[in-house]
Structures are given as structure tokens and as C-alpha cells.
Scaffold this motif. Structure first.
Motif, PDB file in Angstrom:
ATOM      1  N   GLY A   8       0.778  -1.232   0.000  1.00 26.75           N
ATOM      2  CA  GLY A   8       0.000   0.000   0.000  1.00 26.75           C
ATOM      3  C   GLY A   8       0.809   1.281   0.000  1.00 26.75           C
ATOM      4  O   GLY A   8       0.254   2.366  -0.171  1.00 26.75           O
ATOM      5  N   GLY A   9       2.105   1.195   0.214  1.00 21.22           N
ATOM      6  CA  GLY A   9       2.912   2.401   0.208  1.00 21.22           C
ATOM      7  C   GLY A   9       3.104   2.948  -1.200  1.00 21.22           C
ATOM      8  O   GLY A   9       3.212   2.198  -2.156  1.00 21.22           O
ATOM      9  N   GLU A  10       3.103   4.276  -1.316  1.00 22.25           N
ATOM     10  CA  GLU A  10       3.320   4.916  -2.609  1.00 22.25           C
ATOM     11  C   GLU A  10       3.556   6.407  -2.424  1.00 22.25           C
ATOM     12  O   GLU A  10       3.594   6.894  -1.293  1.00 22.25           O
ATOM     13  CB  GLU A  10       2.118   4.696  -3.525  1.00 22.25           C
ATOM     14  CG  GLU A  10       0.799   5.270  -3.021  1.00 22.25           C
ATOM     15  CD  GLU A  10      -0.335   4.980  -3.998  1.00 22.25           C
ATOM     16  OE1 GLU A  10      -0.737   3.821  -4.125  1.00 22.25           O
ATOM     17  OE2 GLU A  10      -0.824   5.955  -4.602  1.00 22.25           O
ATOM     18  N   LEU A  11       3.716   7.100  -3.527  1.00 24.15           N
ATOM     19  CA  LEU A  11       3.866   8.554  -3.506  1.00 24.15           C
ATOM     20  C   LEU A  11       2.484   9.189  -3.438  1.00 24.15           C
ATOM     21  O   LEU A  11       1.586   8.834  -4.210  1.00 24.15           O
ATOM     22  CB  LEU A  11       4.580   9.007  -4.772  1.00 24.15           C
ATOM     23  CG  LEU A  11       4.666  10.518  -5.025  1.00 24.15           C
ATOM     24  CD1 LEU A  11       5.496  11.200  -3.945  1.00 24.15           C
ATOM     25  CD2 LEU A  11       5.245  10.789  -6.419  1.00 24.15           C
ATOM     26  N   LEU A  18      -3.646   7.310   2.462  1.00 23.49           N
ATOM     27  CA  LEU A  18      -3.192   5.990   2.041  1.00 23.49           C
ATOM     28  C   LEU A  18      -3.673   4.974   3.067  1.00 23.49           C
ATOM     29  O   LEU A  18      -3.852   5.312   4.236  1.00 23.49           O
ATOM     30  CB  LEU A  18      -1.657   5.911   1.981  1.00 23.49           C
ATOM     31  CG  LEU A  18      -0.908   6.499   0.797  1.00 23.49           C
ATOM     32  CD1 LEU A  18       0.587   6.345   1.027  1.00 23.49           C
ATOM     33  CD2 LEU A  18      -1.330   5.840  -0.503  1.00 23.49           C
ATOM     34  N   ARG A  19      -3.860   3.743   2.610  1.00 14.98           N
ATOM     35  CA  ARG A  19      -4.116   2.652   3.540  1.00 14.98           C
ATOM     36  C   ARG A  19      -3.076   1.573   3.322  1.00 14.98           C
ATOM     37  O   ARG A  19      -2.967   1.010   2.234  1.00 14.98           O
ATOM     38  CB  ARG A  19      -5.514   2.068   3.372  1.00 14.98           C
ATOM     39  CG  ARG A  19      -5.841   1.065   4.486  1.00 14.98           C
ATOM     40  CD  ARG A  19      -7.260   0.534   4.441  1.00 14.98           C
ATOM     41  NE  ARG A  19      -7.418  -0.584   3.526  1.00 14.98           N
ATOM     42  CZ  ARG A  19      -8.341  -1.532   3.657  1.00 14.98           C
ATOM     43  NH1 ARG A  19      -9.186  -1.481   4.665  1.00 14.98           N
ATOM     44  NH2 ARG A  19      -8.433  -2.493   2.774  1.00 14.98           N
ATOM     45  N   LEU A  20      -2.327   1.301   4.378  1.00 18.60           N
ATOM     46  CA  LEU A  20      -1.353   0.224   4.350  1.00 18.60           C
ATOM     47  C   LEU A  20      -1.995  -1.048   4.891  1.00 18.60           C
ATOM     48  O   LEU A  20      -2.829  -0.992   5.789  1.00 18.60           O
ATOM     49  CB  LEU A  20      -0.127   0.567   5.192  1.00 18.60           C
ATOM     50  CG  LEU A  20       0.598   1.884   4.873  1.00 18.60           C
ATOM     51  CD1 LEU A  20       1.832   2.008   5.753  1.00 18.60           C
ATOM     52  CD2 LEU A  20       0.956   1.978   3.408  1.00 18.60           C
ATOM     53  N   ILE A  93       9.941   4.655   5.517  1.00 19.83           N
ATOM     54  CA  ILE A  93       9.591   3.253   5.280  1.00 19.83           C
ATOM     55  C   ILE A  93       8.757   2.814   6.474  1.00 19.83           C
ATOM     56  O   ILE A  93       9.157   3.006   7.631  1.00 19.83           O
ATOM     57  CB  ILE A  93      10.839   2.374   5.139  1.00 19.83           C
ATOM     58  CG1 ILE A  93      11.678   2.835   3.945  1.00 19.83           C
ATOM     59  CG2 ILE A  93      10.423   0.912   4.958  1.00 19.83           C
ATOM     60  CD1 ILE A  93      12.999   2.096   3.818  1.00 19.83           C
ATOM     61  N   TYR A  94       7.610   2.232   6.183  1.00 20.00           N
ATOM     62  CA  TYR A  94       6.694   1.772   7.230  1.00 20.00           C
ATOM     63  C   TYR A  94       6.797   0.258   7.380  1.00 20.00           C
ATOM     64  O   TYR A  94       6.718  -0.476   6.386  1.00 20.00           O
ATOM     65  CB  TYR A  94       5.268   2.177   6.885  1.00 20.00           C
ATOM     66  CG  TYR A  94       5.013   3.639   7.164  1.00 20.00           C
ATOM     67  CD1 TYR A  94       5.577   4.631   6.358  1.00 20.00           C
ATOM     68  CD2 TYR A  94       4.238   4.051   8.248  1.00 20.00           C
ATOM     69  CE1 TYR A  94       5.381   5.978   6.619  1.00 20.00           C
ATOM     70  CE2 TYR A  94       4.022   5.392   8.511  1.00 20.00           C
ATOM     71  CZ  TYR A  94       4.597   6.348   7.702  1.00 20.00           C
ATOM     72  OH  TYR A  94       4.400   7.692   7.971  1.00 20.00           O
ATOM     73  N   THR A 122       7.381  -0.933   3.593  1.00 22.09           N
ATOM     74  CA  THR A 122       6.795  -0.346   2.391  1.00 22.09           C
ATOM     75  C   THR A 122       7.032   1.160   2.433  1.00 22.09           C
ATOM     76  O   THR A 122       6.863   1.798   3.475  1.00 22.09           O
ATOM     77  CB  THR A 122       5.287  -0.674   2.282  1.00 22.09           C
ATOM     78  OG1 THR A 122       4.772  -0.197   1.038  1.00 22.09           O
ATOM     79  CG2 THR A 122       4.473  -0.088   3.423  1.00 22.09           C
ATOM     80  N   GLN A 123       7.458   1.714   1.303  1.00 20.98           N
ATOM     81  CA  GLN A 123       7.846   3.123   1.250  1.00 20.98           C
ATOM     82  C   GLN A 123       6.621   4.013   1.092  1.00 20.98           C
ATOM     83  O   GLN A 123       5.795   3.816   0.192  1.00 20.98           O
ATOM     84  CB  GLN A 123       8.790   3.364   0.071  1.00 20.98           C
ATOM     85  CG  GLN A 123       9.194   4.821  -0.125  1.00 20.98           C
ATOM     86  CD  GLN A 123      10.112   5.322   0.970  1.00 20.98           C
ATOM     87  OE1 GLN A 123      11.103   4.674   1.303  1.00 20.98           O
ATOM     88  NE2 GLN A 123       9.801   6.506   1.522  1.00 20.98           N
TER      89      GLN A 123
END
Length: 128
Positions: A8-11, A18-20, A93-94, A122-123
Motif C-alpha cells: 500500500g505504500g506509494e507517492l 493511504l491505507r497500508l 519506510i513503514y 513499504t515506502q
């Protein structure tokens, strides 16, 4: 052995959402306290939020309180991190983490040293 896979990570632009997701393998996910951590370049890995086995108890770092929401679905072996009103300082980074040493349904693990399983990360980048 427990495997954790984040996605789910993104720019995203400032103010966006966002939802991770963190999917866990194994049959005993429902007995794990779970947490999300983040690490920015050159900084330590810090806790963002944690949730108890029951899901009734949650903790949030002051920096994300009121903007982020952690939840879990034990039927799907998944923990989520809903991130709203994102800021550039949320860029990191999560990591999803699991504490498999059951300490009660309402216990929340707040130190990274309590967690024995980690995802690959995830970034998340917040920038215009």
C-alpha cells in the motif's frame, strides 16, 4: 515462523490518504499484538501505532494522533493502517511488526524490542 507482508505504500501529495495493509501467515495471528513503525533516512525506527490482540486497545504516537487509524481483521490475518491528512514529515519506510509472546487480550507492545517478527517495509512518500 510468522511472515508479514506489507503493501500500500506509494507517492502521495500532502493532505492525501493511504491505507497500508499487513498480511500475516500462520494460524495464531489472533494472539499477536501488532504494531506499525516507521523509519526515515538517517533516523531511528519509531513506533507509529499499536493494537492489542482484541483490537479494543490502540496507541498512537503524538505526531499521528487524529490522522492515522490502526485496525485488525483476525479472520483475514491482516492489520491495517489508515493514514489521512498526510504530511511531508510522514515520509518513511513503514514496517509492520508482530509480538507473538501473548500477554493478554488488551496488552499493547510499545517498544520495538517487544516485537519478534517484522515485515520487509513499504515506502511512503508524501510530496507535491
Amino acid at each position: 515462523q510468522v511472515q508479514l507482508v506489507e503493501s500500500g505504500g506509494e507517492l502521495v501529495q500532502p493532505g492525501g490518504s493511504l491505507r497500508l495493509s499487513c498480511a500475516a501467515s500462520g494460524r495464531t495471528f489472533s494472539t499477536y499484538a501488532m504494531g506499525w513503525f516507521r523509519q526515515a533516512p538517517g533516523k531511528e525506527r519509531d513506533i507509529v501505532t499499536a493494537i492489542s490482540v482484541s483490537g479494543e486497545n490502540t496507541y498512537y504516537a503524538d505526531s499521528v494522533k487524529g490522522r492515522f487509524t490502526i485496525s485488525r481483521d483476525n479472520a483475514k490475518n491482516t492489520v491495517y493502517l489508515q493514514m489521512d491528512s498526510l504530511k511531508p514529515e510522514d515520509t518513511a519506510i513503514y514496517y509492520c511488526a508482530a509480538d507473538s509472546s501473548y500477554s493478554g487480550t488488551h496488552y499493547m507492545a510499545l517498544s520495538l524490542y517487544e516485537y519478534d517478527y517484522w515485515g520487509q517495509g513499504t515506502q511512503v512518500t508524501v510530496s507535491s
